[in-house]
Motif scaffolding. Structure first.
Motif, mmCIF file in Angstrom:
data_model
loop_
_atom_site.group_PDB
_atom_site.id
_atom_site.type_symbol
_atom_site.label_atom_id
_atom_site.label_comp_id
_atom_site.label_asym_id
_atom_site.label_seq_id
_atom_site.Cartn_x
_atom_site.Cartn_y
_atom_site.Cartn_z
ATOM 1 N N PHE A 182 -18.217 -73.819 -28.250
ATOM 2 C CA PHE A 182 -17.305 -74.810 -27.684
ATOM 3 C C PHE A 182 -17.877 -75.383 -26.395
ATOM 4 C CE2 PHE A 182 -13.739 -75.738 -24.782
ATOM 5 C CZ PHE A 182 -13.141 -76.778 -25.492
ATOM 6 N N TRP A 183 -18.305 -74.516 -25.493
ATOM 7 C CA TRP A 183 -18.875 -74.978 -24.230
ATOM 8 C C TRP A 183 -20.198 -75.700 -24.444
ATOM 9 C CZ3 TRP A 183 -16.044 -75.814 -20.304
ATOM 10 C CH2 TRP A 183 -14.920 -75.043 -20.086
ATOM 11 N N GLY A 243 -20.852 -77.511 -27.031
ATOM 12 C CA GLY A 243 -20.427 -78.827 -27.503
ATOM 13 C C GLY A 243 -20.017 -79.731 -26.351
ATOM 14 N N ILE A 244 -19.256 -79.185 -25.405
ATOM 15 C CA ILE A 244 -18.862 -79.967 -24.225
ATOM 16 C C ILE A 244 -20.107 -80.417 -23.455
ATOM 17 C CG2 ILE A 244 -17.761 -79.834 -21.958
ATOM 18 C CD1 ILE A 244 -15.623 -78.074 -23.244
ATOM 19 N N LEU A 245 -21.037 -79.507 -23.259
ATOM 20 C CA LEU A 245 -22.268 -79.842 -22.543
ATOM 21 C C LEU A 245 -23.033 -80.956 -23.249
ATOM 22 C CD1 LEU A 245 -24.422 -79.115 -20.325
ATOM 23 C CD2 LEU A 245 -25.413 -77.637 -22.056
ATOM 24 N N VAL A 285 -21.891 -83.212 -25.476
ATOM 25 C CA VAL A 285 -21.131 -84.469 -25.470
ATOM 26 C C VAL A 285 -21.252 -85.148 -24.109
ATOM 27 C CG1 VAL A 285 -18.797 -85.439 -25.528
ATOM 28 C CG2 VAL A 285 -19.531 -83.868 -27.313
ATOM 29 N N LEU A 286 -21.052 -84.398 -23.033
ATOM 30 C CA LEU A 286 -21.147 -85.003 -21.700
ATOM 31 C C LEU A 286 -22.570 -85.464 -21.394
ATOM 32 C CD1 LEU A 286 -18.785 -82.665 -19.656
ATOM 33 C CD2 LEU A 286 -18.330 -84.981 -20.491
ATOM 34 N N SER A 287 -23.552 -84.721 -21.844
ATOM 35 C CA SER A 287 -24.947 -85.134 -21.628
ATOM 36 C C SER A 287 -25.260 -86.415 -22.388
ATOM 37 C CB SER A 287 -25.906 -84.034 -22.072
ATOM 38 O OG SER A 287 -25.741 -82.900 -21.279
#
Length: 95
Positions: A76-77, A79-81, A83-85
């Motif tokens: 999950f984290w 994925g967040i990394l 997506v934001l990148s």
């Protein structure tokens, strides 16, 4: 609540392994492996991360359900990394 007691010998062995892998990382960084350099660096880094997660964070000694929760949380984290990148990368196209 009783926890699993890990012998000091295990921690020392893992620490020595981490130090060896750090030296290998430094040595490999000086060798021109062309396109394989990133792959080799990621393999070594993943191995070191797994050692830290399994032994120093104690994941090896917890229940399988908790291990699955930790793996899902890690992805999950990640994925967040990613997506934001990628959002940052796409927004830089105007430069």
């Amino acid at each position: 609540m009783a926890g699993h007691i890990v012998p000091k010998r295990t921690y020392v062995a893992v620490w020595i392994t981490l130090m060896i892998l750090t030296a290998v990382t430094a040595a490999v960084s000086r060798i021109d492996l062309r396109h394989a350099s990133a792959a080799v660096a990621l393999i070594i880094a993943t191995t070191k991360a797994l050692l830290v997660i399994l032994f120093f964070m104690g994941v090896k000694y917890v229940s399988q359900r908790m291990t699955i929760v930790m793996i899902v949380a890690a992805f999950f984290w990640l994925g967040i990394l990613l997506v934001l990148s990628m959002l940052d990368y796409v927004s830089q196209a105007w430069r």
